[in-house]
Design an enzyme around this catalytic site. Structure first.
Site, PDB file in Angstrom:
ATOM      1  N   LYS A 247      26.382  60.820  12.585  1.00 17.72           N
ATOM      2  CA  LYS A 247      25.398  61.659  13.271  1.00 17.72           C
ATOM      3  C   LYS A 247      25.728  63.139  13.108  1.00 17.72           C
ATOM      4  O   LYS A 247      24.826  63.985  12.985  1.00 17.72           O
ATOM      5  CB  LYS A 247      25.358  61.291  14.766  1.00 17.72           C
ATOM      6  CG  LYS A 247      24.361  62.116  15.595  1.00 17.72           C
ATOM      7  CD  LYS A 247      22.930  62.014  15.061  1.00 17.72           C
ATOM      8  CE  LYS A 247      21.872  62.397  16.076  1.00 17.72           C
ATOM      9  NZ  LYS A 247      22.014  63.696  16.685  1.00 17.72           N
TER      10      LYS A 247
ATOM     11  N   GLU B 107      20.408  68.343   8.721  1.00 17.76           N
ATOM     12  CA  GLU B 107      19.209  68.822   9.407  1.00 17.76           C
ATOM     13  C   GLU B 107      19.182  70.353   9.446  1.00 17.76           C
ATOM     14  O   GLU B 107      18.143  70.978   9.209  1.00 17.76           O
ATOM     15  CB  GLU B 107      19.195  68.242  10.818  1.00 17.76           C
ATOM     16  CG  GLU B 107      18.057  68.669  11.711  1.00 17.76           C
ATOM     17  CD  GLU B 107      18.273  68.123  13.112  1.00 17.76           C
ATOM     18  OE1 GLU B 107      18.567  68.920  14.021  1.00 17.76           O
ATOM     19  OE2 GLU B 107      18.161  66.900  13.291  1.00 17.76           O
TER      20      GLU B 107
END
Length: 318
Positions: A189, A196
């Site tokens: 993550k 991102e």
């Protein structure tokens, strides 16, 4: 199955709602009594403390902690260690540092407890769209909790099947993946969020360049066209097109772009591993610069962060 949820903020409450919508029982606790009352009105059982939450769950218990990374999560886990029994499971779904998750897994194991670190992506849209889950922890615990996990993910949806995956684990094609032992879920993550940052920065800079073009380019129309058939089509582009449709100048944004920690951890880990990540590092540094002098690109970044995660710009003191 039952799931106890600790923390009913932007994501925790909706995670419990989605689980309940799939027919599972939800037990809710938050320091905000109003947040608990809202979930109770929707069918959850409310708890006024961690002790009460644990007492309302049947063994083997499963408690999902969805709190900000750091001391508040550490304190909640320490209290749960004293309340839960061997065989119970703690899920930590916030954006914690992967090394902390590896340590917490070992601490839980020493007490006979199970621990899963689940990197959770989906933001404020997860209730409707489902969540992408990156899971670290014992494989047998992941299998036992599959009904809960399967209720949270989007499913195959409209994404085309990936050729060559026919003999592989079917879960990733539904939106969840067992990454490995404790720490692996939050490691994945962390890198996800670092990527991102880079994707958002590239899109924001491109919008800034189009805005400076020697033509009167209509950014709402161009980004809307890009959503269909373009190789840069993505959920981030969807959110950007939506923000521009409402406000082509993004006038409500100052361009002060915060970072929530994962970008820094990604770059720090890359230095430790001697892995070059120039794009990810530049995207992080661009956020630092936005706090000194903001551009239209920075406003676009702020709009994207608000769109997927409900992140509001901080109030700037004058």
């Amino acid at each position: 199955m039952q799931l106890g949820m600790v923390g009913l903020g932007r994501m925790g409450g909706n995670i419990l709602r989605r689980v309940m919508q799939a027919g599972h029982e939800g037990v809710a606790f938050d320091r905000d009594d109003a947040a608990v009352a809202t979930l109770v009105a929707e069918g959850a059982v409310g708890a006024t403390s961690l002790r009460e939450l644990v007492s309302l769950l049947r063994a083997p218990r499963t408690v999902w902690v969805m709190l900000p990374a750091g001391e508040i999560t550490e304190a909640a886990l320490a209290e749960l260690h004293g309340l839960l029994s061997p065989g119970d499971t703690i899920i930590e779904g916030g954006n914690s540092f992967w090394k902390d998750s590896a340590r917490r897994g070992a601490e839980a194991e020493a007490r006979g407890l199970h621990y899963l670190d689940i990197g959770t992506s989906g933001g404020v849209w997860g209730l409707k769209r489902g969540y992408c889950l990156m899971i670290g922890g014992p494989a047998e615990v992941v299998r036992r909790l599959d009904p809960i996990l399967a209720a949270l993910v989007p499913g195959a949806g409209t994404a085309l099947p990936t050729e060559g995956r026919e003999a592989r684990d079917a879960r990733p094609a539904q939106g969840y993946v067992h990454c490995g032992p404790n720490g692996a879920g939050h490691y994945a993550k962390m890198v996800h969020n670092g990527i991102e940052y880079g994707m958002m920065q590239a899109m924001a800079e491109g919008l800034d360049l189009m805005r400076a073009a020697p033509f009167a380019l209509d950014l709402p129309d161009i980004t809307e066209a890009w959503r269909r058939g373009s190789v840069v089509s993505s959920w981030l582009l969807d959110l950007t097109a939506q923000a521009l449709a409402y406000d082509p100048d993004l006038a409500e944004y100052s361009g002060h772009v915060s970072d929530s920690g994962e970008g820094r951890w990604t770059v720090d880990t890359a230095v430790e591993q001697a892995v070059p990540v120039p794009v990810l590092a530049a995207a992080l540094f661009a956020r630092f610069r936005s706090r000194q002098e903001a551009s239209f690109a920075d406003k676009a970044l702020s709009a994207m962060r608000k769109g997927f995660g409900g992140h509001l710009e901080p109030k700037v003191k004058i």
